[in-house]
Design an enzyme around this catalytic site. Sequence first.
Site, PDB file in Angstrom:
ATOM      1  CE  LYS A 358     -11.854 -73.516  -0.843  1.00  0.00           C
ATOM      2  NZ  LYS A 358     -10.576 -73.937  -1.026  1.00  0.00           N
ATOM      3  CB  SER A 675      -4.861 -60.523 -17.684  1.00  0.00           C
ATOM      4  OG  SER A 675      -4.902 -61.909 -17.469  1.00  0.00           O
ATOM      5  CE  LYS A 718      -3.395 -62.231 -13.193  1.00  0.00           C
ATOM      6  NZ  LYS A 718      -4.027 -61.197 -14.291  1.00  0.00           N
TER       7      LYS A 718
END
Length: 817
Positions: A358, A675, A718
Amino acid sequence: MPIRTTIVFPTGVIGMQIGMPVTLDMLAANPAESLVVALVVAPGGPDAPIDPNSLKKIGVAARVSDRLNLPGGTVQATVQGLHRIRLVEVERVDGYFVAEVEPVQETPAPEDVAQNLIARILTALEALAGQVERISAETPAILRMNVTDPGRFADLVATLANFSVASKDAVLQQLDIGQRLAYVLEELEAQLRRVREVQEAHGAAEEKQARAPTSAADRAAELRQKIKLLQAELGEVDPVEREAIELLRRLEAANLPPRVAAQARSEVERLRTVGPTSAEAADIRSYLDWVLRLPWNQRASSGPKAIDLAAVQKELDAAILKLEETKDRLLDYLAVAKLRGDLRGPIPCIVGPPDSGKTSLVEALARGLRRPLVRLDLGGRGEAQLVGTRRTRAGAAPGKIIAALRDAGVKDPVFLLEEIDEIGLGKVEGDPIEALEETLRWEGRQAFIDRYLDLPFDLSEVLFIATALDFYRVPRELRELLVEIRIAGYTPEEKVEIALERLLPRLIREHGLEEDDVAFDADSLFYIARGYARDAGLGLFARALSTLLRTRARAKAQKDEGTWRFTPEKIEEILGLPRYIETPAESAPEVGVVTGLAWTAAGGELMFIEALKMPGTGRLIITGMLGDVMRESVNAAYSYVRSRAETLDIPDEVFRDSDVHVHFPVGAIPKDGPSAGIAVTLAIASALSNRPVRHDIAMTGEVTLRGKVLEVGGVKEKVLAAYRAGIREVILPRGNERDLRDVPEDVREKITFHYVERLDDVIRLALLERPVRPAAVGKTKAKTKAKAKTDRRRKAKETTASTGARPRARGRRPAQD
């Protein structure tokens, strides 16, 4: 245009009433508006004839405008001085004078000489302003505001100190600025001597002593006036006065905005009235230093219109390998700014796990824009640290935002707001979220006010870019001002490629080694990525390589030449056993253990969910530091399994006579979200039905009480986590199929995806049949024999009760000789 009663210096403007016949003839012959004339002082009385040769000297080119005819034959006009000229030839033509002129060149004075003379002139004026009525008390203050140009300063002194026409003309004739200042100082000192002589002649000192006692304030003012007179006569300059003059000169040279310049001048005047060693004086000096050092007008670029997108992309590609989508989003933002011509709109927020590039992206962006980069870590910052403290409070200081701009030296840097999702966390003073929101809004950026300075500073040209680990941890007020640009992380193959092309050569140089000193092949780097660095970023990977290179550097320092080849055995010798090894859940199917997928601020991760059945009373136990949403998800999963007990071949008494314990390992880490619903449901179903779960498949998805599978977020992260762990089959909700376009193509090709809409599909894909083992058959036979024996004993007891006979006791067999 000869004159005798006044004079106009360059840049000066006066209203003049003209009655000299020769001048009236000139104006009548030249009726044009904005007439430019040569203004020159003519010697002699009002009615004395003018000799043309006496006009051959330095004059002023002036513009005559706004003529107004008055009774008596006179004319009133506005005369504006333009610049000095030299009259070379003068003759009278048609009743008025015509001259041939040439430009003149002024000789500047050395800066130290000019500043010393200016300080002495102001000291003399301070003394005269209290003694001579024709010099206003405001004159020194006005002159202090105009010390940047020494030549113009001398002209202003001659005008405002009401010099005689002859003295003004003498000032006009001086082209050497140092001599001009010296002449002005001599005139003022001569006036001071005359004032002193008049006071002595009238016995001023004795008269003052005979007066009644005065107040302490009046006595102090009288003493200060005497000090000024003595300093002026001695040619000395008050140190405070010298400091004030220097500050005013710097203020004029800084070309500050009008409001800022006015406030700064006011502070300089305050500095002259307070004690030079007082705390207030120190505060004023600090304030003025901040004002003078801020980049009010300095820029590093020509604005958004001048953005070179090709140069920015070149720098981004040179600094960062991969992350093409993130680079494209940043270039899109810059393209909009280039077309619009301003930076209005949402601020880019680069979101990704630690050590994913970043900050490197923003640094490359700043290089491509040719702007300096300033950084501000927002974690733990209070409101006052961001926007400053008011000067009325003890220990007041500017905020970090304005301080960063001062350090940058320009008003249009790239401003990196690091970890914006950490703002306001913990014990902080004030409300930093509101302060930052007001700063980042477009209206606030155009007139940002730091509380210490209490002056508007334009931040509209600053390119703000934020970074965060978790975009949804950013306060809602700030999220509305940001646009998310996500970095998902790197696959092991990408880490190997980055290491070979960029990371490893840089680390080798940083550790003082040569390329021939070490040898890494792709297999060795892949072994490090899989065994020691399964994080989403490059942090663990780079640290592992650095450890290996430091070991090699020590050996080289001890005269160990040659090339070290880093094989898996060599790597384990230095780094120890791999941190990440296969667990039983990864190596073989197991009852009650399911491989789930989770999203964290560090990227995607595998989460092994465990469920255990044990004798009890039908309780559901949940552990693992879970949030309310995840606890509700576990309860919903248990209810669903209970409703489908017959389909799953689970006897009803199991729910009545057994407790179920659901655990999420790594209990020290908080977990929340829905989730993991399908994974939790599968784990409970597996534990209660004694059916194992496939170890080579991972899953994510929310489940409802009716068994419907709902879509979730963080699919890209994921999937990459499953891929890094070596799992090649993933179960996803049908609604998340569209999210796979964000997953790298090489990863999509190597993973088999199963899209499900109901939990029955998950059970069919991941829940195996109950195994039949030989040992289990033997246990069943033993249970059957035990049951038959129990039945025989019960029948024997029933027979005894009906006949009254007692059964024969079994005795021991006698011992044999």
